[in-house]
Design an enzyme around this catalytic site. Structure first.
Site, PDB file in Angstrom:
ATOM      1  N   LYS A  79      11.200  -6.909 -37.334  1.00 26.55           N
ATOM      2  CA  LYS A  79      10.253  -7.639 -36.493  1.00 26.55           C
ATOM      3  C   LYS A  79       9.077  -8.120 -37.342  1.00 26.55           C
ATOM      4  O   LYS A  79       8.606  -7.393 -38.223  1.00 26.55           O
ATOM      5  CB  LYS A  79       9.771  -6.732 -35.353  1.00 26.55           C
ATOM      6  CG  LYS A  79       8.901  -7.450 -34.322  1.00 26.55           C
ATOM      7  CD  LYS A  79       8.556  -6.520 -33.161  1.00 26.55           C
ATOM      8  CE  LYS A  79       7.666  -7.197 -32.132  1.00 26.55           C
ATOM      9  NZ  LYS A  79       7.357  -6.314 -30.990  1.00 26.55           N
ATOM     10  N   SER A 154       8.180  -7.955 -26.480  1.00 27.50           N
ATOM     11  CA  SER A 154       7.892  -8.931 -27.513  1.00 27.50           C
ATOM     12  C   SER A 154       8.914  -8.905 -28.649  1.00 27.50           C
ATOM     13  O   SER A 154       8.954  -9.806 -29.480  1.00 27.50           O
ATOM     14  CB  SER A 154       6.488  -8.660 -28.093  1.00 27.50           C
ATOM     15  OG  SER A 154       6.448  -7.353 -28.683  1.00 27.50           O
ATOM     16  N   SER A 178       8.232  -3.155 -25.239  1.00 31.08           N
ATOM     17  CA  SER A 178       8.673  -4.283 -26.066  1.00 31.08           C
ATOM     18  C   SER A 178       9.926  -4.033 -26.898  1.00 31.08           C
ATOM     19  O   SER A 178      10.424  -4.955 -27.535  1.00 31.08           O
ATOM     20  CB  SER A 178       7.541  -4.732 -26.991  1.00 31.08           C
ATOM     21  OG  SER A 178       6.539  -5.368 -26.239  1.00 31.08           O
TER      22      SER A 178
END
Length: 486
Positions: A79, A154, A178
């Site tokens: 990420k 996210s 997330s």
């Protein structure tokens, strides 16, 4: 059949028998990215040259003692809010569009020690603020199960890349759901570890008391191996816990006889779709058949979770994001005439709408005259939410419910309605507020063919029990074997 249809343990064996090479695994990853990335848009930055060079170096070690680690040679996506040395790290924001870090996050050092291969950096909602990856400053990621729907957020890029078969597994971060919410939307396995289990050093902060890095994988077994590699005490992180890291894979026995499950009535209440409720009831029947028992319980303060979370997270974000001012690193407005002008223009031009909204909310909650009414009140509510979990865990081993109220929604459907979007995290937020571990595993499909997730929540630092239940359920069903028809 893709190599990534195998579990990590199976690939490890194939590597050791020299039936495949690390180069084969890296080739598989970039070949798949080449085939589907223009549809999925999971990656922001690819690391191809370095990854291929690393694969060659690891191939030279095959068959030696250095290649015995289970994650040796395994391709992974990261990420884009996890700092990677000399590899662009943007947090999905224009304000860090050209930021190349000079050091690695602790989790990256641990992955380097495990000899994994970093394939690239994954798309996300800007500074991890969002539930759909539509708030990225660069592109919208699509859900591999239906390209017109969101992958969640996210960590949408992290979940979509695994579901699409672009990487074997990925790292995400979870502040209010997330990791678990996108894992549920994309039909993969995602774990938020206990707060303090994994070092946050090098994770660009959104809300420091809530953020936690965790693994997203195809199977529970792979998830346990990846968590094992990244866990542990870190002197660089004062919130890192000095707690022994057990061998999580040893918990994957399939035995849940006598296990006591709590099912909060609030998690099956208003706003949760009938199909989602049914998938949870079906999962409970499976676990009952394996010898577990369950009762309905109450987490009475969970209804305050969303309000509590958005006040606390936004307050911490307004403080954490003050460092992005155009002076030290990242974007600097070329139109500024003085220092105050530089701050104002850099931040207004560099940050997206959702980030600005949360900074303003947080600054308001922390301001004189409102601090006691909002921030302190939210901290008190957080304590009550944590106490609810402690009370239930006195009599039960795990808490089970849905991960999300509904399956994935269409891109653009909720982006203009922040309150509806915030409510999407209603089932995952209390876990972060309490600091306990939670996992989402595939638990069926809605009538429109989109995946549904089952959330299993455990006691502090008891990821082993969470994994044991998740693995037993996974082995008794075949939802994790289904793949999107990309």
């Amino acid at each position: 059949m893709s190599l990534f249809d195998h579990k990590v343990s199976e690939l490890h064996e194939l590597l050791h028998k020299k039936e495949i090479t690390v180069t084969d695994l890296v080739d598989e990853s970039y070949k798949r990215i080449g085939a589907v990335e223009d549809q999925v848009k999971a990656f922001l930055t690819l690391n191809e040259e370095s990854a291929r060079q690393k694969a060659k170096e690891l191939d030279a070690k095959l068959g030696t003692d250095e290649s015995k680690g289970l994650l040796f040679g395994m391709p992974i996506g990261i990420k884009d809010n996890i700092v990677t040395k000399n590899l662009r790290t943007t947090c999905g924001s224009k304000i860090l569009e050209n930021f190349d870090p000079i050091y690695d996050a602790t989790v990256m050092n641990k992955l380097h020690s495990a000899e994994t291969v970093t394939i690239g950096k994954l798309n996300m909602d800007e500074f991890a603020m969002g539930s759909s990856t539509e708030n990225s400053g660069f592109q919208k990621t699509s859900n591999p199960w239906n390209l017109e729907t969101v992958p969640g957020g996210s960590s949408g890029g992290s979940a979509a890349s695994v579901a699409a078969g672009e990487v074997l597994f990925s790292l995400g971060s979870d502040t209010g759901g997330s990791i678990r919410q996108p894992a549920a939307f994309c039909g993969v396995v995602g774990l938020k570890p206990t707060y303090g289990r994994v070092s946050r050093f090098g994770l660009v902060a959104f809300a420091s008391s809530l953020d936690q890095i965790g693994p997203i994988t195809r199977t529970v077994e792979d998830n346990a191996y990846l968590l094992q590699a990244i866990s542990g005490l870190d002197a660089n992180d004062s919130t890192s816990a000095n707690v022994e890291v057990p061998n999580f894979a040893e918990a994957l026995t399939g035995d849940v006889k006598g296990l006591r499950i709590a099912v909060p009535k609030e998690y099956l209440g208003e706003g949760v779709s009938e199909e989602t409720k049914q998938s949870v009831m079906n999962a409970l029947k499976v676990l009952e058949g394996l010898g577990a028992t369950w009762d309905e319980v109450s987490l009475p303060h969970s209804k305050y979770g969303v309000a509590t979370y958005y006040l606390l997270a936004s307050s911490e974000a307004s403080s954490n994001l003050a460092r992005f001012d155009g002076v030290r690193y990242g974007y600097r407005s070329p139109n500024a005439e003085n220092l105050v002008d530089l701050y104002k223009k850099t931040r207004s031009e560099g940050f997206g709408e959702e980030v600005k909204r949360r900074i303003m909310l947080g600054t308001f909650a922390l301001s004189s005259g409102y601090y006691d009414a909002y921030y302190i009140k939210a901290q008190q509510a957080r304590t009550l939410i944590k106490k609810d979990f402690e009370d239930v865990f006195e009599n039960y081993d795990v808490i089970i419910g849905p991960t999300t109220p509904t399956p994935a929604f269409k891109i653009g459907e909720k982006i203009d309605d922040p309150l509806t979007m915030y409510a999407n995290d209603i089932l995952t937020i209390p876990v972060n507020l309490a600091g306990v571990p939670g996992i989402s595993v595939p638990a069926g499909f809605a009538s429109n063919g989109l995946p549904l997730g089952l959330q299993i929540i455990g006691k502090h630092f008891d990821e082993s029990t969470v994994y044991r239940v998740a693995h037993a359920f996974e082995q008794a069903t075949d939802f994790h074997k289904q793949k999107p028809g990309l």
